[in-house]
Motif scaffolding. Structure first.
Motif, mmCIF file in Angstrom:
data_model
loop_
_atom_site.group_PDB
_atom_site.id
_atom_site.type_symbol
_atom_site.label_atom_id
_atom_site.label_comp_id
_atom_site.label_asym_id
_atom_site.label_seq_id
_atom_site.Cartn_x
_atom_site.Cartn_y
_atom_site.Cartn_z
ATOM 1 N N UNK A 15 -1.002 -8.670 -4.284
ATOM 2 C CA UNK A 15 -0.080 -8.709 -3.150
ATOM 3 C C UNK A 15 -0.671 -7.972 -1.943
ATOM 4 N N UNK A 16 -1.338 -6.853 -2.196
ATOM 5 C CA UNK A 16 -1.969 -6.100 -1.106
ATOM 6 C C UNK A 16 -3.127 -6.902 -0.507
ATOM 7 N N UNK A 17 -3.869 -7.601 -1.351
ATOM 8 C CA UNK A 17 -4.975 -8.418 -0.851
ATOM 9 C C UNK A 17 -4.455 -9.525 0.063
ATOM 10 N N UNK A 18 -3.316 -10.090 -0.283
ATOM 11 C CA UNK A 18 -2.714 -11.115 0.576
ATOM 12 C C UNK A 18 -2.336 -10.513 1.932
ATOM 13 N N UNK A 19 -1.804 -9.296 1.909
ATOM 14 C CA UNK A 19 -1.431 -8.609 3.139
ATOM 15 C C UNK A 19 -2.659 -8.329 3.996
ATOM 16 N N UNK A 20 -3.766 -7.992 3.360
ATOM 17 C CA UNK A 20 -4.985 -7.655 4.085
ATOM 18 C C UNK A 20 -5.588 -8.854 4.819
ATOM 19 N N UNK A 21 -5.186 -10.044 4.452
ATOM 20 C CA UNK A 21 -5.709 -11.247 5.110
ATOM 21 C C UNK A 21 -5.196 -11.361 6.542
ATOM 22 N N UNK A 22 -4.106 -10.657 6.829
ATOM 23 C CA UNK A 22 -3.536 -10.651 8.171
ATOM 24 C C UNK A 22 -3.700 -9.255 8.748
ATOM 25 N N UNK A 23 -4.665 -9.058 9.647
ATOM 26 C CA UNK A 23 -4.962 -7.709 10.171
ATOM 27 C C UNK A 23 -3.749 -6.963 10.711
ATOM 28 N N UNK A 24 -2.905 -7.628 11.484
ATOM 29 C CA UNK A 24 -1.737 -6.942 12.041
ATOM 30 C C UNK A 24 -0.753 -6.533 10.954
ATOM 31 N N UNK A 25 -0.582 -7.354 9.944
ATOM 32 C CA UNK A 25 0.342 -7.037 8.861
ATOM 33 C C UNK A 25 -0.132 -5.796 8.113
ATOM 34 N N UNK A 26 -1.416 -5.712 7.866
ATOM 35 C CA UNK A 26 -1.961 -4.548 7.152
ATOM 36 C C UNK A 26 -1.831 -3.294 8.011
ATOM 37 N N UNK A 27 -2.106 -3.427 9.294
ATOM 38 C CA UNK A 27 -1.983 -2.289 10.215
ATOM 39 C C UNK A 27 -0.540 -1.803 10.263
ATOM 40 N N UNK A 28 0.408 -2.730 10.362
ATOM 41 C CA UNK A 28 1.826 -2.371 10.392
ATOM 42 C C UNK A 28 2.251 -1.707 9.088
ATOM 43 N N UNK A 29 1.773 -2.220 7.957
ATOM 44 C CA UNK A 29 2.107 -1.634 6.665
ATOM 45 C C UNK A 29 1.588 -0.196 6.602
ATOM 46 N N UNK A 30 0.349 0.003 7.016
ATOM 47 C CA UNK A 30 -0.262 1.329 6.979
ATOM 48 C C UNK A 30 0.508 2.300 7.876
ATOM 49 N N UNK A 31 0.868 1.867 9.076
ATOM 50 C CA UNK A 31 1.627 2.718 10.000
ATOM 51 C C UNK A 31 2.995 3.075 9.430
ATOM 52 N N UNK A 32 3.639 2.112 8.770
ATOM 53 C CA UNK A 32 4.947 2.356 8.150
ATOM 54 C C UNK A 32 4.824 3.415 7.053
ATOM 55 N N UNK A 33 3.803 3.297 6.219
ATOM 56 C CA UNK A 33 3.606 4.265 5.132
ATOM 57 C C UNK A 33 3.260 5.647 5.683
ATOM 58 N N UNK A 34 2.502 5.680 6.768
ATOM 59 C CA UNK A 34 2.172 6.958 7.418
ATOM 60 C C UNK A 34 3.450 7.634 7.905
ATOM 61 N N UNK A 35 4.364 6.849 8.502
ATOM 62 C CA UNK A 35 5.640 7.397 8.985
ATOM 63 C C UNK A 35 6.491 7.896 7.829
ATOM 64 N N UNK A 36 6.510 7.145 6.724
ATOM 65 C CA UNK A 36 7.259 7.592 5.536
ATOM 66 C C UNK A 36 6.725 8.930 5.041
ATOM 67 N N UNK A 37 5.411 9.049 4.997
ATOM 68 C CA UNK A 37 4.786 10.297 4.553
ATOM 69 C C UNK A 37 5.152 11.430 5.518
ATOM 70 N N UNK A 38 5.031 11.179 6.807
ATOM 71 C CA UNK A 38 5.320 12.207 7.817
ATOM 72 C C UNK A 38 6.765 12.683 7.737
ATOM 73 N N UNK A 39 7.673 11.780 7.362
ATOM 74 C CA UNK A 39 9.090 12.122 7.303
ATOM 75 C C UNK A 39 9.463 12.960 6.070
ATOM 76 N N UNK A 40 8.566 13.043 5.110
ATOM 77 C CA UNK A 40 8.858 13.808 3.895
ATOM 78 C C UNK A 40 8.925 15.301 4.188
#
Length: 75
Positions: A50-75
């Motif tokens: 599923x992650x490999x499928x996401x990586x095929x779309x550069x913007x989708x992967x970037x958005x996913x990474x930014x979302x996870x970074x925000x989740x981490x920062x909010x902890x």
């Protein structure tokens, strides 16, 4: 020190990772993924696909990474 699970980071289990930075926790998750790949763990292989499928779309992967970074920062 912050904690996120494998599932929170796109994986397949509840293993917890502890780190001070998002980069550190991402590296621990990556290592865990490689370990599960070597063990041919089916649940993790599915999550990796599923992650490999996401990586095929550069913007989708970037958005996913930014979302996870925000989740981490909010902890």
């Amino acid at each position: 020190m912050k904690t996120m699970t494998c599932k929170q980071l796109g994986g397949a289990c509840d293993l917890e990772f502890h780190a001070k930075t998002f980069q550190e926790i991402a590296e621990k998750s990556k290592q865990h993924g490689m370990d599960m790949y070597k063990k041919a763990d089916q649940a993790h292989l599915k999550a990796m696909n599923e992650m490999q499928q996401l990586m095929k779309t550069p913007n989708a992967m970037k958005e996913w990474f930014e979302k996870k970074q925000k989740e981490f920062d909010a902890l």
